[in-house]
Scaffold this motif. Structure first.
Motif, PDB file in Angstrom:
ATOM      1  N   PRO A 112       0.832  -1.206   0.000  1.00 17.68           N
ATOM      2  CA  PRO A 112       0.000   0.000   0.000  1.00 17.68           C
ATOM      3  C   PRO A 112       0.864   1.251   0.000  1.00 17.68           C
ATOM      4  O   PRO A 112       1.927   1.284   0.602  1.00 17.68           O
ATOM      5  N   GLN A 113       0.414   2.260  -0.689  1.00 14.30           N
ATOM      6  CA  GLN A 113       1.138   3.523  -0.766  1.00 14.30           C
ATOM      7  C   GLN A 113       0.725   4.423   0.397  1.00 14.30           C
ATOM      8  O   GLN A 113      -0.457   4.551   0.687  1.00 14.30           O
ATOM      9  N   ALA A 114       1.699   5.029   1.032  1.00 12.47           N
ATOM     10  CA  ALA A 114       1.410   5.968   2.121  1.00 12.47           C
ATOM     11  C   ALA A 114       0.843   7.250   1.531  1.00 12.47           C
ATOM     12  O   ALA A 114       1.244   7.664   0.443  1.00 12.47           O
ATOM     13  N   PRO A 115      -0.100   7.879   2.207  1.00  8.73           N
ATOM     14  CA  PRO A 115      -0.612   9.149   1.699  1.00  8.73           C
ATOM     15  C   PRO A 115       0.485  10.208   1.689  1.00  8.73           C
ATOM     16  O   PRO A 115       1.429  10.145   2.464  1.00  8.73           O
ATOM     17  N   ALA A 116       0.367  11.175   0.807  1.00  6.17           N
ATOM     18  CA  ALA A 116       1.376  12.226   0.677  1.00  6.17           C
ATOM     19  C   ALA A 116       1.604  12.959   1.998  1.00  6.17           C
ATOM     20  O   ALA A 116       2.700  13.384   2.303  1.00  6.17           O
ATOM     21  N   SER A 117       0.563  13.086   2.826  1.00  3.11           N
ATOM     22  CA  SER A 117       0.695  13.797   4.092  1.00  3.11           C
ATOM     23  C   SER A 117       1.559  13.042   5.094  1.00  3.11           C
ATOM     24  O   SER A 117       1.987  13.592   6.085  1.00  3.11           O
ATOM     25  N   ALA A 118       1.817  11.774   4.838  1.00  2.91           N
ATOM     26  CA  ALA A 118       2.622  10.970   5.764  1.00  2.91           C
ATOM     27  C   ALA A 118       4.067  10.840   5.287  1.00  2.91           C
ATOM     28  O   ALA A 118       4.773   9.958   5.722  1.00  2.91           O
ATOM     29  N   SER A 119       4.508  11.694   4.369  1.00  3.80           N
ATOM     30  CA  SER A 119       5.875  11.595   3.873  1.00  3.80           C
ATOM     31  C   SER A 119       6.865  11.945   4.978  1.00  3.80           C
ATOM     32  O   SER A 119       6.582  12.770   5.846  1.00  3.80           O
ATOM     33  N   THR A 120       8.017  11.312   4.921  1.00  4.76           N
ATOM     34  CA  THR A 120       9.035  11.499   5.948  1.00  4.76           C
ATOM     35  C   THR A 120      10.404  11.650   5.293  1.00  4.76           C
ATOM     36  O   THR A 120      10.567  11.388   4.108  1.00  4.76           O
ATOM     37  N   TYR A 121      11.378  12.049   6.111  1.00  2.00           N
ATOM     38  CA  TYR A 121      12.764  12.094   5.675  1.00  2.00           C
ATOM     39  C   TYR A 121      13.615  11.552   6.818  1.00  2.00           C
ATOM     40  O   TYR A 121      13.344  11.847   7.978  1.00  2.00           O
ATOM     41  N   ASN A 122      14.622  10.759   6.492  1.00  2.00           N
ATOM     42  CA  ASN A 122      15.478  10.164   7.519  1.00  2.00           C
ATOM     43  C   ASN A 122      16.671  11.054   7.838  1.00  2.00           C
ATOM     44  O   ASN A 122      17.321  11.586   6.933  1.00  2.00           O
ATOM     45  N   PHE A 123      16.924  11.180   9.139  1.00  2.00           N
ATOM     46  CA  PHE A 123      18.125  11.849   9.645  1.00  2.00           C
ATOM     47  C   PHE A 123      18.736  10.964  10.724  1.00  2.00           C
ATOM     48  O   PHE A 123      18.069  10.085  11.275  1.00  2.00           O
ATOM     49  N   THR A 124      19.988  11.229  11.057  1.00  2.00           N
ATOM     50  CA  THR A 124      20.691  10.451  12.073  1.00  2.00           C
ATOM     51  C   THR A 124      20.839  11.270  13.349  1.00  2.00           C
ATOM     52  O   THR A 124      21.358  12.385  13.319  1.00  2.00           O
ATOM     53  N   THR A 125      20.376  10.695  14.467  1.00  2.00           N
ATOM     54  CA  THR A 125      20.573  11.325  15.772  1.00  2.00           C
ATOM     55  C   THR A 125      21.804  10.686  16.422  1.00  2.00           C
ATOM     56  O   THR A 125      22.076   9.508  16.218  1.00  2.00           O
ATOM     57  N   VAL A 126      22.530  11.467  17.208  1.00  2.40           N
ATOM     58  CA  VAL A 126      23.797  10.981  17.756  1.00  2.40           C
ATOM     59  C   VAL A 126      23.707  10.509  19.200  1.00  2.40           C
ATOM     60  O   VAL A 126      24.663   9.938  19.716  1.00  2.40           O
ATOM     61  N   ILE A 127      22.568  10.751  19.862  1.00  2.00           N
ATOM     62  CA  ILE A 127      22.387  10.288  21.240  1.00  2.00           C
ATOM     63  C   ILE A 127      20.952   9.791  21.428  1.00  2.00           C
ATOM     64  O   ILE A 127      20.057  10.159  20.677  1.00  2.00           O
ATOM     65  N   ASP A 128      20.751   8.956  22.455  1.00  2.00           N
ATOM     66  CA  ASP A 128      19.396   8.629  22.886  1.00  2.00           C
ATOM     67  C   ASP A 128      18.825   9.889  23.532  1.00  2.00           C
ATOM     68  O   ASP A 128      19.548  10.612  24.230  1.00  2.00           O
ATOM     69  N   GLN A 129      17.552  10.176  23.300  1.00  3.64           N
ATOM     70  CA  GLN A 129      16.984  11.406  23.848  1.00  3.64           C
ATOM     71  C   GLN A 129      15.509  11.233  24.173  1.00  3.64           C
ATOM     72  O   GLN A 129      14.827  10.405  23.590  1.00  3.64           O
ATOM     73  N   TRP A 130      15.052  12.040  25.100  1.00  4.01           N
ATOM     74  CA  TRP A 130      13.632  12.086  25.420  1.00  4.01           C
ATOM     75  C   TRP A 130      12.875  12.680  24.247  1.00  4.01           C
ATOM     76  O   TRP A 130      13.371  13.553  23.552  1.00  4.01           O
ATOM     77  N   THR A 131      11.648  12.218  24.076  1.00  6.67           N
ATOM     78  CA  THR A 131      10.724  12.865  23.154  1.00  6.67           C
ATOM     79  C   THR A 131       9.710  13.635  23.989  1.00  6.67           C
ATOM     80  O   THR A 131       9.531  13.355  25.175  1.00  6.67           O
TER      81      THR A 131
END
Length: 114
Positions: free
Chosen positions: A20-39
């Motif tokens: 299934p194709q994700a809707p356009a509103s659910a588009s994402t981009y990957n980045f790399t985080t360097v530490i574990d962190q709270w959300t």
């Protein structure tokens, strides 16, 4: 013989369903985080808005927004990224100061504003 060819074609179509194709509103981009962190449920570092944890490594992000100023990892700014964390919380925020150097410099270029 032609009938057999049609059956093979039909069974191949059934055997290889499309994802299934994700809707356009659910588009994402990957980045790399360097530490574990709270959300956080809101774009700030307050303990009261703590949601869960995003572990160091490659993660997807939806968009960026302005929030509270925050300092860590040699960076200081007010840009927060919306993501889903590694402990099951959706639509939460992390400061972009914990991205690797390339991500910190380019996150607003690749992500839309929330």
């Amino acid at each position: 013989m032609a009938t057999a060819g049609l059956l093979v074609t039909a069974s191949q179509a059934v055997a290889a369903p499309q994802a299934p194709q994700a809707p356009a509103s659910a588009s994402t981009y990957n980045f790399t985080t360097v530490i574990d962190q709270w959300t956080h449920y809101s774009p700030d570092a307050n303990t009261s808005s703590h949601a869960g944890t995003l572990y160091a490594g490659t993660s997807y992000f939806y968009c960026w927004t302005y929030g509270a100023w925050y300092s860590n990892n040699g960076h200081y700014d007010d840009i927060w990224l919306k993501t889903d964390d590694d402990t099951g919380h959706r639509g939460v925020y992390v400061s972009d100061v914990n991205l690797d150097q390339w991500g910190w410099q380019h996150d607003q270029q690749y992500l839309p504003q929330c």
